[in-house]
Enzyme design. Structure first.
Site, PDB file in Angstrom:
ATOM      1  N   ASP A 312       0.817  -1.200   0.000  1.00  0.00           N
ATOM      2  CA  ASP A 312       0.000   0.000   0.000  1.00  0.00           C
ATOM      3  C   ASP A 312       0.860   1.263   0.000  1.00  0.00           C
ATOM      4  O   ASP A 312       1.958   1.295   0.572  1.00  0.00           O
ATOM      5  CB  ASP A 312      -0.891  -0.006   1.252  1.00  0.00           C
ATOM      6  CG  ASP A 312      -1.802   1.197   1.338  1.00  0.00           C
ATOM      7  OD1 ASP A 312      -2.652   1.346   0.443  1.00  0.00           O
ATOM      8  OD2 ASP A 312      -1.655   1.987   2.288  1.00  0.00           O
ATOM      9  N   GLU A 365       1.128  -0.621  -5.142  1.00  0.00           N
ATOM     10  CA  GLU A 365       0.109   0.390  -5.386  1.00  0.00           C
ATOM     11  C   GLU A 365       0.856   1.716  -5.514  1.00  0.00           C
ATOM     12  O   GLU A 365       1.078   2.418  -4.532  1.00  0.00           O
ATOM     13  CB  GLU A 365      -0.910   0.443  -4.249  1.00  0.00           C
ATOM     14  CG  GLU A 365      -2.110   1.329  -4.568  1.00  0.00           C
ATOM     15  CD  GLU A 365      -2.342   2.428  -3.541  1.00  0.00           C
ATOM     16  OE1 GLU A 365      -3.191   3.294  -3.812  1.00  0.00           O
ATOM     17  OE2 GLU A 365      -1.685   2.444  -2.495  1.00  0.00           O
TER      18      GLU A 365
END
Length: 668
Positions: A312, A365
């Site tokens: 993330d 990401e």
């Protein structure tokens, strides 16, 4: 005064921990069952170099800070203590006395289990002993090539996928069989869980972690989570977990200023704060912190058999000025805005993980144009093997939210992704982030009347499946949930009582199966060898057409119409074939469409179009995507040379000669 000992100063795991190369630091630090002579107990080790004193407190000693003081291993910053006669599930914390006289109560950074929020103590738990039954899965994964394989991911939040009637979420074990059955039926071969590492606040969805080594106790024990992964593997479904190495929250029991001073976070005030998120940033240049994070990635793959990590907020780690005003950051040694330590950390992380586990997926990401994200560290890349294609996602959701009248002026949003589609190994994500915070659900992003919205979703998803890149879809999108995702309640499964939602679910199921069974859609995704434009410039009619091609040259022709208008006698160029068959049409009545389909063979004409010598004319349904498959021409066999005449062949040929003679007389 802290007691110091040198009894383990030559300990190799400890030495490697300080060198930044102990990628199994969880085996040394934390709480582990042990035996000293005939005495059974647990040994505790914690890194707290700035502490004046450290002790272990818990339900076994009345939370008395003086009952079980720890010893400082000489010049290491690591404290150690063995406590006998402890039991699994005993709760504990570290009581840290700082040099300025404060007392901190900290949970164990390496704890394998924890109390359920709002309680936050660590729990003793022996994670060994689970009997895995996924050997067949691992045998297949040894030769697995993810780049040349279909990857269709169902993104899921454990607490809101399904809930009991009383509102409580399913446990790891309760969800296992039901989730496996659903994923198999729907045609997903991977599931990606939003973060399941222990976290204090439900509203963070797990993205603010306090227990990096503990699967959240909200849904059960560590062995229960192993059961879930094991069950998925036995059904042939891979498991990806969201992982958050970018930052951590400031909860008093967590990593925040762990020993009274910044320890896991940067000490530099220009680097350590995520002001917008209210969190602290890991110190990616500190060896012990690197060990903590790299070991954690290894931990989930090795101990829990997880197949991949979706990392993330990578962009927030790579840029020193991320979320900061000009005066809030300092350039790096080269005068740039790049966080060089974070880049080096990713190279170390991905090299370690993918060298040890070559079949694993490390997914970034990353929302910017940072180069070489999915290239090896040896050539200057970050070393991930996949990256979310955030540019494609933003362009396509922006395009699809427009009234079709205005789409012709934004046609580049449909085509721009092919300028960079082969620069990285991409995953196309329609994730949880796109269906919350006022962004609307996927179906409510679509303009138009009720039925038109469903047509728009079907056309978009079929386009997505045929575009280069692996696939990810967030739960609820597959049956067109109208409300935004709410982590406090389960999905609106009652919508499946309505025909149109049930038809949408059936459509996604059939589309997924088509994708899994069609190598042209996933076998060549890193070059133009797998993609060929037919028509990319028909902006006035909102139409694009292209080919997807597999390794053997077999192709599928894809035509997308993003206007709610039927186009009759629409001509596109195609490779040479006798005819084309329409093999998938999102406007089919069984999917809830209007039923504009091309029945029977679509004949190929020797009419040049779009740079091809041949073309076909067909009916294009409104707001729809169709797939076409050509029937190849039969290769003409070479004419055999005439046989030599012999008496036998001459005799056999006489009846034919007589017949020709009779025919000749009759004609006269």
């Amino acid at each position: 005064m802290a007691k110091s000992t040198s009894k383990t100063q030559d300990n190799l795991p400890l030495y490697l921990f300080h060198q930044g190369t102990n990628y199994k630091s969880y085996e040394f630090l934390g709480a582990h069952p042990c035996k000293k002579g005939k005495v059974q107990g647990y040994v505790f080790r914690v890194w707290a170099p700035n502490a004046a004193e450290v002790s272990v407190v818990g339900n076994f000693n009345g939370w008395d800070p003086d009952a079980n003081p720890m010893e400082l291993l000489e010049k290491s910053g690591v404290w150690e203590l063995m406590i006998p006669d402890l039991a699994q599930y005993d709760i504990y914390k570290y009581c840290i006395k700082t040099r300025d006289g404060r007392t901190l109560m900290k949970s164990d950074p390496y704890a394998f289990h924890a109390e359920t929020a709002p309680d936050n103590a660590s729990k003793l738990y022996d994670i060994e002993g689970y009997e895995w039954k996924d050997k067949d899965w691992y045998d297949k994964r040894k030769d697995y090539n993810p780049y040349r394989s279909p990857i269709n991911i169902y993104e899921l939040h454990m607490g809101s996928w399904r809930r009991h009637e009383d509102g409580n979420p399913y446990s790891y074990r309760q969800v296992a069989d039901e989730l496996v059955s659903y994923l198999k039926e729907m045609g997903y071969n991977y599931v990606e869980f939003l973060p399941l590492m222990e976290y204090p606040f439900d509203g963070s969805w797990g993205y603010q972690v306090t227990g990096y080594y503990a699967p959240t106790s909200r849904y059960g024990t560590p062995h229960d989570f192993m059961y879930l992964v094991d069950t998925l593997h036995k059904a042939g479904i891979g498991v990806i977990m969201d992982w958050v190495p970018a930052h951590f929250p400031k909860d008093a029991h967590g990593l925040y200023e762990f020993d009274g001073q910044p320890l896991y976070e940067y000490q530099d005030v220009h680097k350590r704060e995520h002001a917008h998120w209210g969190t602290r940033i890991f110190d990616f240049g500190r060896n012990e912190v690197e060990c903590f994070l790299v070991s954690n990635a290894m931990f989930w793959i090795e101990k829990y058999h997880v197949d991949g990590l979706r990392v993330d907020a990578v962009a927030s780690m790579l840029y020193l000025d991320y979320g900061r005003e000009d005066w809030e950051w300092m350039p790096n040694v080269n005068g740039g805005r790049e966080n060089l330590e974070a880049g080096a950390f990713f190279q170390k992380l991905n090299t370690a993980v993918l060298t040890e586990h070559p079949g694993a997926l490390m997914i970034a990401e990353e929302s910017t144009a940072w180069p070489l994200v999915t290239k090896p560290a040896s050539v200057g890349g970050l070393g991930f093997n996949f990256k979310w294609n955030m540019g494609w996602m933003n362009d396509m959701l922006s395009y699809n939210s427009l009234d079709p009248y205005f789409r012709s002026y934004n046609h580049d949003k449909l085509t721009f992704s092919l300028f960079y589609a082969f620069s990285e190994n991409f995953i196309l994500p329609i994730s949880h982030d796109e269906v919350v915070h006022g962004k609307c659900s996927l179906i409510n992003k679509m303009p138009g009347e009720y039925e038109t919205k469903f047509s728009g979703v079907r056309a978009f998803l079929a386009y997505m499946m045929s575009h280069p890149g692996k696939k990810l879809l967030f739960m609820g999108c597959e049956f067109a949930q109208f409300i935004e995702w709410n982590y406090k309640q389960q999905l609106d499964w009652m919508l499946l009582g309505y025909d149109v939602h049930r038809q949408m679910q059936s459509f996604v199921k059939e589309l997924n199966q088509f994708y899994l069974n069609t190598p042209a859609f996933w076998q060549v995704e890193d070059s133009w060898d797998g993609f060929n434009w037919i028509s990319h410039d028909d902006n006035t009619q909102n139409i694009i057409a292209f080919r997807r091609i597999d390794e053997e040259g077999n192709d599928i022709v894809v035509l997308c119409n993003f206007a709610p208008v039927t186009r009759e006698n629409y001509r596109i160029g195609v490779p040479d074939a006798t005819s084309y068959d329409e093999i998938f049409n999102t406007d089919d009545i069984r999917f809830g469409g209007s039923g504009v389909v091309n029945k029977g063979a679509i004949r190929v004409k020797n009419v040049a179009e779009h740079g091809f010598d041949h073309s076909i004319s067909l009916t294009v349904p409104p707001l729809a995507t169709i797939y076409l498959k050509g029937r190849p021409r039969k290769v003409k066999q070479a004419v055999k040379p005439a046989a030599k005449t012999t008496r036998k062949t001459a005799a056999k040929s006489k009846p034919a000669s007589k017949a020709r003679a009779v025919k000749s007389k009759a004609s006269k």
